[in-house]
Design an enzyme around this catalytic site. Structure first.
Site, short mmCIF file in Angstrom:
data_model
loop_
_atom_site.label_atom_id
_atom_site.label_comp_id
_atom_site.label_asym_id
_atom_site.label_seq_id
_atom_site.Cartn_x
_atom_site.Cartn_y
_atom_site.Cartn_z
N LEU A 1 -2.73 -11.39 2.76
CA LEU A 1 -1.68 -11.67 1.18
C LEU A 1 -0.52 -10.66 1.39
O LEU A 1 0.04 -10.55 1.02
CB LEU A 1 -2.42 -11.17 0.48
N GLY A 2 -1.22 -8.99 2.19
CA GLY A 2 0.68 -8.49 2.15
C GLY A 2 -0.40 -7.27 3.34
O GLY A 2 -0.85 -7.38 3.97
N GLU A 3 0.84 -6.47 3.86
CA GLU A 3 0.97 -5.58 4.32
C GLU A 3 1.51 -4.26 4.02
O GLU A 3 2.76 -4.16 3.29
CB GLU A 3 1.23 -5.59 5.64
N ASP B 1 4.02 5.61 -5.43
CA ASP B 1 4.61 4.25 -5.67
C ASP B 1 4.78 3.80 -5.87
O ASP B 1 4.49 2.75 -5.34
CB ASP B 1 3.69 4.17 -4.08
N ARG C 1 2.07 0.60 3.86
CA ARG C 1 1.75 1.62 4.64
C ARG C 1 0.72 1.89 5.38
O ARG C 1 0.69 2.08 6.23
CB ARG C 1 2.79 3.02 3.90
N PHE C 2 -0.33 1.49 4.23
CA PHE C 2 -1.98 2.29 5.38
C PHE C 2 -2.40 1.26 5.51
O PHE C 2 -3.25 1.02 6.00
CB PHE C 2 -2.30 2.48 3.86
N GLY C 3 -2.19 -0.02 5.13
CA GLY C 3 -2.98 -1.31 6.19
C GLY C 3 -2.73 -2.27 5.55
O GLY C 3 -1.93 -2.62 4.38
N LYS D 1 -8.47 -4.56 0.51
CA LYS D 1 -7.34 -3.70 1.67
C LYS D 1 -8.39 -2.65 2.62
O LYS D 1 -9.14 -2.12 2.92
CB LYS D 1 -6.76 -2.82 0.58
#
Length: 361
Positions: free
Chosen positions: A45-47, A165, A49-51, A67
């Site tokens: 689905l997306g990326e 964030d 900074r953490f993963g 996640k």
């Protein structure tokens, strides 16, 4: 997993919890591999900074978002434990609910509800942007519900929480287009007696980061307010927080919005995909609140609870009161006596980003 057990199995006084056990469970890695088709790229689905985040489906047919941290170290161990602790504490309809976690070997994963309408950024600048599914009513609902979520973190979570964030990609949308604020990877728990300067995090400026946080890396409630102000202007205008003017210069959205406010040209600010459906007074209110949040002086920003109050208040008198703020007076007006004072006030909202070479979201 001493850190994880410490934050999930005991209270802050070190005693085992007898009540208020979290409503989520521990998933096995095998179960999550099956749900996500072994974390197949097509499920991604997306990326962040953490993963990466993957879509999955459990054996009972329910859909989830997983996640998966992309790296692992002592730092990530702490971040993961903090995030699980935060998620175990919060209970608010506009914060994304967690269903559980997995901690096996070097794998650290969080399992969330799946939001079929994805994120706000997908509707403004991503795969759904051409469909224009976000009419003015939905955008107002998103503005208010996301503000309420952040206000809850600041004022009602125990201890209070800095999100750290706030941006469009971290505002997910449920089936009714209510906001579900997510991603507390940079969140910080703040005890009531905390007198520190906030957590220090290394971030690149993405247009949402306040000047003081950009300079020091230290997060605070007021830096969340700044980020939310940028989010409001992005939501209303459909523009990105940073616009690249040329290879060496970028412009923050406030630098584009504020001159139009001086001219009272609010119609030029609104997303052209909305046509004429927006209510002029409500548009004006959201823009003014966004700029008040995005002042460079943290002491002049409202609290998130005050932001919620301003957004839900339908009073024309309140809008007139907002508009009368010296922040919104044109520093180039003919009144020479006021020019110096107003210029000083207006400069509080301008953020120079000419030295930044960053991504737009």
């Amino acid at each position: 997993m001493q850190l994880l057990n410490s934050c999930c199995g005991k209270g802050f006084d070190g005693k085992k919890k007898e009540k208020e056990e979290p409503s989520w469970r521990v998933f096995s890695l095998k179960e999550l591999h099956a749900a996500t088709n072994s974390f197949n790229y097509d499920n991604k689905l997306g990326e962040g900074r953490f993963g990466s985040v993957y879509w999955g489906q459990l054996w009972d047919g329910s859909q989830i978002a997983v996640k998966r941290l992309k790296e692992w170290s002592n730092r990530e161990e702490i971040d993961f434990a903090v995030e699980v602790e935060i998620l175990a504490r919060i209970r608010h309809k506009n914060l994304l609910s967690v269903r559980g976690y997995c901690a096996e070997g070097q794998e650290r994963l969080l399992v969330y509800e799946y939001m079929q309408n994805l994120s706000l950024v997908s509707h403004l600048h991503g795969q759904h942007s051409a469909e224009c599914l976000l009419d003015w009513t939905k955008r107002m609902k998103i503005a208010i519900s996301s503000a309420q979520a952040i206000a809850y973190l600041h004022d009602h979570a125990t201890p209070h929480i800095v999100h750290g964030d706030v941006r469009a990609s971290n505002v997910l949308l449920d089936s009714e287009f209510e906001a579900r604020v997510t991603d507390f990877g940079y969140g910080k728990l703040m005890p009531d007696d905390d007198t520190g300067d906030g957590a220090t995090k290394a971030k690149s400026n993405n247009g949402y980061i306040s000047p003081e946080c950009d300079a020091s890396g230290k997060e605070s409630e007021t830096s969340d307010v700044y980020s939310f102000g940028i989010l409001l202007m992005v939501l209303v205008s459909g523009k990105r927080p940073l616009e690249r003017l040329n290879p060496t210069t970028t412009r923050c959205i406030t630098e584009w919005v504020l001159p139009l406010v001086y001219e009272r040209n609010f119609g030029e600010i609104v997303d052209k995909r909305l046509s004429e459906e927006h209510v002029a007074e409500k548009l004006k209110k959201v823009v003014l609140v966004g700029l008040m949040c995005a002042q460079t002086d943290p002491d002049k920003r409202p609290t998130m609870s005050e932001v919620v109050e301003m957004l839900v208040n339908e009073s024309k008198e309140k809008i007139s009161e907002l508009e009368a703020n010296p922040l919104f007076k044109n520093p180039y007006s003919s009144n020479e006596n006021n020019r110096e004072h107003v210029a000083e006030e207006s400069s509080d909202v301008i953020l120079e980003d000419k030295d930044h070479q960053q991504q737009q979201e």
